[in-house]
Write an enzyme that holds these catalytic residues in place. Structure first.
Site, PDB file in Angstrom:
ATOM      1  N   CYS A 180      13.334   2.095   6.727  1.00 60.26           N
ATOM      2  CA  CYS A 180      13.821   3.478   6.846  1.00 60.26           C
ATOM      3  C   CYS A 180      14.376   3.790   8.239  1.00 60.26           C
ATOM      4  CB  CYS A 180      12.715   4.454   6.467  1.00 60.26           C
ATOM      5  SG  CYS A 180      11.130   4.097   7.222  1.00 60.26           S
ATOM      6  N   HIS A 293      12.134  11.256   9.886  1.00 59.14           N
ATOM      7  CA  HIS A 293      12.034  10.560  11.174  1.00 59.14           C
ATOM      8  C   HIS A 293      13.088  11.079  12.150  1.00 59.14           C
ATOM      9  CE1 HIS A 293       9.290   7.919   9.311  1.00 59.14           C
ATOM     10  NE2 HIS A 293      10.003   6.824   9.198  1.00 59.14           N
TER      11      HIS A 293
HETATM   12  N1  NAP Z   1       7.382   6.194   2.531  1.00 60.15           N
HETATM   13  C1  NAP Z   1       8.544   5.818   2.989  1.00 60.15           C
HETATM   14  O1  NAP Z   1       9.250   6.582   3.658  1.00 60.15           O
HETATM   15  C2  NAP Z   1       9.078   4.470   2.731  1.00 60.15           C
HETATM   16  C3  NAP Z   1      10.357   4.194   3.170  1.00 60.15           C
HETATM   17  C4  NAP Z   1      10.916   2.952   2.917  1.00 60.15           C
HETATM   18  C5  NAP Z   1      10.177   2.022   2.224  1.00 60.15           C
HETATM   19  N2  NAP Z   1       8.918   2.312   1.811  1.00 60.15           N
HETATM   20  C6  NAP Z   1       8.196   1.274   1.084  1.00 60.15           C
HETATM   21  O2  NAP Z   1       8.008   1.675  -0.266  1.00 60.15           O
HETATM   22  C7  NAP Z   1       6.763   1.192  -0.745  1.00 60.15           C
HETATM   23  C8  NAP Z   1       5.898   2.347  -1.238  1.00 60.15           C
HETATM   24  O3  NAP Z   1       5.775   3.305  -0.227  1.00 60.15           O
HETATM   25  P1  NAP Z   1       5.202   4.768  -0.477  1.00 60.15           P
HETATM   26  O4  NAP Z   1       5.323   5.432   0.821  1.00 60.15           O
HETATM   27  O5  NAP Z   1       5.804   5.398  -1.690  1.00 60.15           O
HETATM   28  O6  NAP Z   1       3.650   4.433  -0.778  1.00 60.15           O
HETATM   29  P2  NAP Z   1       2.545   5.280  -1.565  1.00 60.15           P
HETATM   30  O7  NAP Z   1       2.834   6.734  -1.528  1.00 60.15           O
HETATM   31  O8  NAP Z   1       1.248   4.791  -1.052  1.00 60.15           O
HETATM   32  O9  NAP Z   1       2.714   4.778  -3.093  1.00 60.15           O
HETATM   33  C9  NAP Z   1       2.396   3.475  -3.489  1.00 60.15           C
HETATM   34  C10 NAP Z   1       2.787   3.265  -4.938  1.00 60.15           C
HETATM   35  O10 NAP Z   1       2.534   1.906  -5.297  1.00 60.15           O
HETATM   36  C11 NAP Z   1       1.761   1.888  -6.482  1.00 60.15           C
HETATM   37  N3  NAP Z   1       0.882   0.718  -6.551  1.00 60.15           N
HETATM   38  C12 NAP Z   1      -0.103   0.365  -5.688  1.00 60.15           C
HETATM   39  N4  NAP Z   1      -0.726  -0.753  -6.136  1.00 60.15           N
HETATM   40  C13 NAP Z   1      -0.119  -1.101  -7.286  1.00 60.15           C
HETATM   41  C14 NAP Z   1      -0.297  -2.136  -8.222  1.00 60.15           C
HETATM   42  N5  NAP Z   1      -1.263  -3.066  -8.070  1.00 60.15           N
HETATM   43  N6  NAP Z   1       0.507  -2.179  -9.310  1.00 60.15           N
HETATM   44  C15 NAP Z   1       1.448  -1.259  -9.487  1.00 60.15           C
HETATM   45  N7  NAP Z   1       1.681  -0.235  -8.641  1.00 60.15           N
HETATM   46  C16 NAP Z   1       0.909  -0.168  -7.553  1.00 60.15           C
HETATM   47  C17 NAP Z   1       0.941   3.152  -6.416  1.00 60.15           C
HETATM   48  O11 NAP Z   1       0.448   3.469  -7.699  1.00 60.15           O
HETATM   49  P3  NAP Z   1      -0.989   4.212  -7.907  1.00 60.15           P
HETATM   50  O12 NAP Z   1      -0.742   5.661  -7.638  1.00 60.15           O
HETATM   51  O13 NAP Z   1      -1.290   3.930  -9.335  1.00 60.15           O
HETATM   52  O14 NAP Z   1      -1.938   3.597  -6.950  1.00 60.15           O
HETATM   53  C18 NAP Z   1       1.996   4.128  -5.908  1.00 60.15           C
HETATM   54  O15 NAP Z   1       2.828   4.517  -6.968  1.00 60.15           O
HETATM   55  C19 NAP Z   1       6.154   0.401   0.413  1.00 60.15           C
HETATM   56  O16 NAP Z   1       6.559  -0.950   0.289  1.00 60.15           O
HETATM   57  C20 NAP Z   1       6.807   0.997   1.624  1.00 60.15           C
HETATM   58  O17 NAP Z   1       6.859   0.123   2.711  1.00 60.15           O
HETATM   59  C21 NAP Z   1       8.356   3.520   2.022  1.00 60.15           C
END
Ligand code: NAP
Length: 385
Positions: A180, A293
């Site tokens: 990001c 950010h």
């Molecule tokens: N936040 C950002 O700004 C951002 C930006 C760029 C990239 N990312 C990337 O995007 C990804 C997710 O980020 P996020 O911020 O959205 O995280 P988050 O809010 O913690 O959400 C994580 C997601 O992954 C799912 N998950 C976890 N364990 C799993 C499993 N074993 N099988 C299937 N689904 C599973 C969770 O489902 P449950 O609810 O069922 O646990 C939830 O839907 C990460 O790789 C992060 O680095 C995030």
């Protein structure tokens, strides 16, 4: 007072029933923060692709739904996947009820496009399984970004990197969404780079809670309340107090003293610009901002570029707005860009530490869940159609 150049795109917000609080804040009240039924557009199209969202309950996953709806992305079916914890929960989206399914090896039968945002280890395991089934995966994690042969794409910057990958080929493929901070930085730096060739870039980030997921946002909210009530703040996601504080980015620190987030900016910039020589250094800091950010970016150029020309270039750059009102001392803020598509740039000024017009300082803000993640991925998906 905001300057007249400010014309960010506004969005409606979704209410997902089981996530009981909004995951973002904005300056003006938005229809999506209420519990009232939201206005929807019908994107269901027989000839559209079948789409799966992996990690739909997360911060980025929720934003995928919002962006698909806002952009009227055509799809013939939608599969919502998350962990076992969420399987069976229901949500209403675009006037239809969906049941969230557990992600398994069998999840990708007849899925044309899968938008992944469930963390690196999930992507590593299930990305190749999906590709094997003929699915085109757009992955938000860092799992494949630096792999040779995997396009790392910002549509406004290097769309050519994914040339030849199309849905109608019927072949599976993997496309990586950059980090990001990298996306937000390069949205502003690339138009200037195209004109005067950046030789060195120094980036300092001020990163929001939302970049660490939904649970980190909850932690900031809870800690803020606790501190104001004179209680000890609860630290679960971050080791240090987050509310009323700031700290070095929580990514692991490497043997060279940089943390992983900083090195992503270094390495991903080189890959996206297809330029191994560009010198990049970064310091990444987590600040107690809920969403979006901010980044201070110092640029050094091969050929001269004055600040007025730079301002004009940025004013005409797609996906970028200039907020640069010196008289009113008004420049981009994370709140200005929260829930917005565009990256805002201001503080555009000649770097007085460099001779001639060879250096510029700029300040950039971008909603990293939106342009830094979900929007960028959906734009990539649109290029596949
Ligand atoms: N936040 C950002 O700004 C951002 C930006 C760029 C990239 N990312 C990337 O995007 C990804 C997710 O980020 P996020 O911020 O959205 O995280 P988050 O809010 O913690 O959400 C994580 C997601 O992954 C799912 N998950 C976890 N364990 C799993 C499993 N074993 N099988 C299937 N689904 C599973 C969770 O489902 P449950 O609810 O069922 O646990 C939830 O839907 C990460 O790789 C992060 O680095 C995030």
């Amino acid at each position: 007072m905001k300057p007249p150049t400010l014309s960010l795109h506004h969005h409606h917000r979704l209410t997902i029933p089981f996530l009981h609080r909004p995951t973002s804040i904005s300056l003006s009240p938005s229809p999506r923060v209420s519990n009232a039924p939201f206005t929807v557009r019908m994107s269901l199209k027989e000839d559209g692709p079948s789409v799966a969202i992996v990690g739909v309950t997360g911060a980025v996953g929720q934003e995928f739904l919002s962006v698909l709806s806002d952009r009227d992305f055509p799809y013939r079916s939608l599969k919502l996947l998350a962990s076992k914890r969420s399987a069976g929960k229901t949500l209403t989206y675009e006037n239809r009820n969906y049941t969230i399914e557990e992600l398994t090896e069998n999840s990708f039968h007849d899925v044309d496009i899968a938008l992944f945002s469930a963390g690196g280890s999930i992507s590593k395991k299930f990305g190749p399984i999906a590709v094997e089934k003929g699915t085109i995966v757009v992955d938000n994690s860092s799992a494949f970004r630096m792999d040779e042969g995997i396009p790392l794409v910002i549509p406004e910057v290097n769309p050519e990197a994914m040339e030849g990958i199309k849905l109608k080929s019927g072949k599976g493929a993997l496309i990586a969404n950059p980090n990001c901070s990298t996306i937000i930085c390069l949205m502003a730096a690339t138009p200037l780079h195209r004109r005067a060739k950046v030789t060195r870039m120094v980036v300092s980030t001020y990163q929001a809670a939302s970049g660490a997921g939904a649970a980190a946002m909850e932690e900031l909210e809870q800690q803020t309340r606790e501190v104001l009530e004179g209680k000890e703040p609860t630290c679960k996601i971050f080791k240090q107090q987050y509310a009323f504080n700031l700290f070095s980015h929580n990514a692991p620190v490497l043997s060279n003293g940089y943390n992983e987030e900083e090195m992503k900016l270094v390495k991903e910039t080189r890959k996206i610009w297809n330029n191994k020589d560009v010198k990049v250094t970064a310091t990444c800091i987590r600040v107690p901002v809920m969403r979006a950010h901010a980044e201070s970016v110092n640029l050094q150029f091969k050929t001269p570029l004055d600040e007025n020309t730079a301002r004009e270039i940025l004013s005409n750059a797609p996906g970028v707005v200039v907020i640069d009102d010196r008289a009113a001392n008004y420049f981009p803020t994370p709140l200005d860009v929260s829930n917005k598509d565009d990256v805002a740039v201001g503080r555009i000024r000649q770097d007085v530490s460099q001779d001639g017009n060879y250096g510029l300082d700029i300040f950039v803000c971008g909603d990293q869940i939106r342009k830094g993640a979900a929007l960028n991925a959906v734009q990539i998906a649109e290029m596949l159609l």
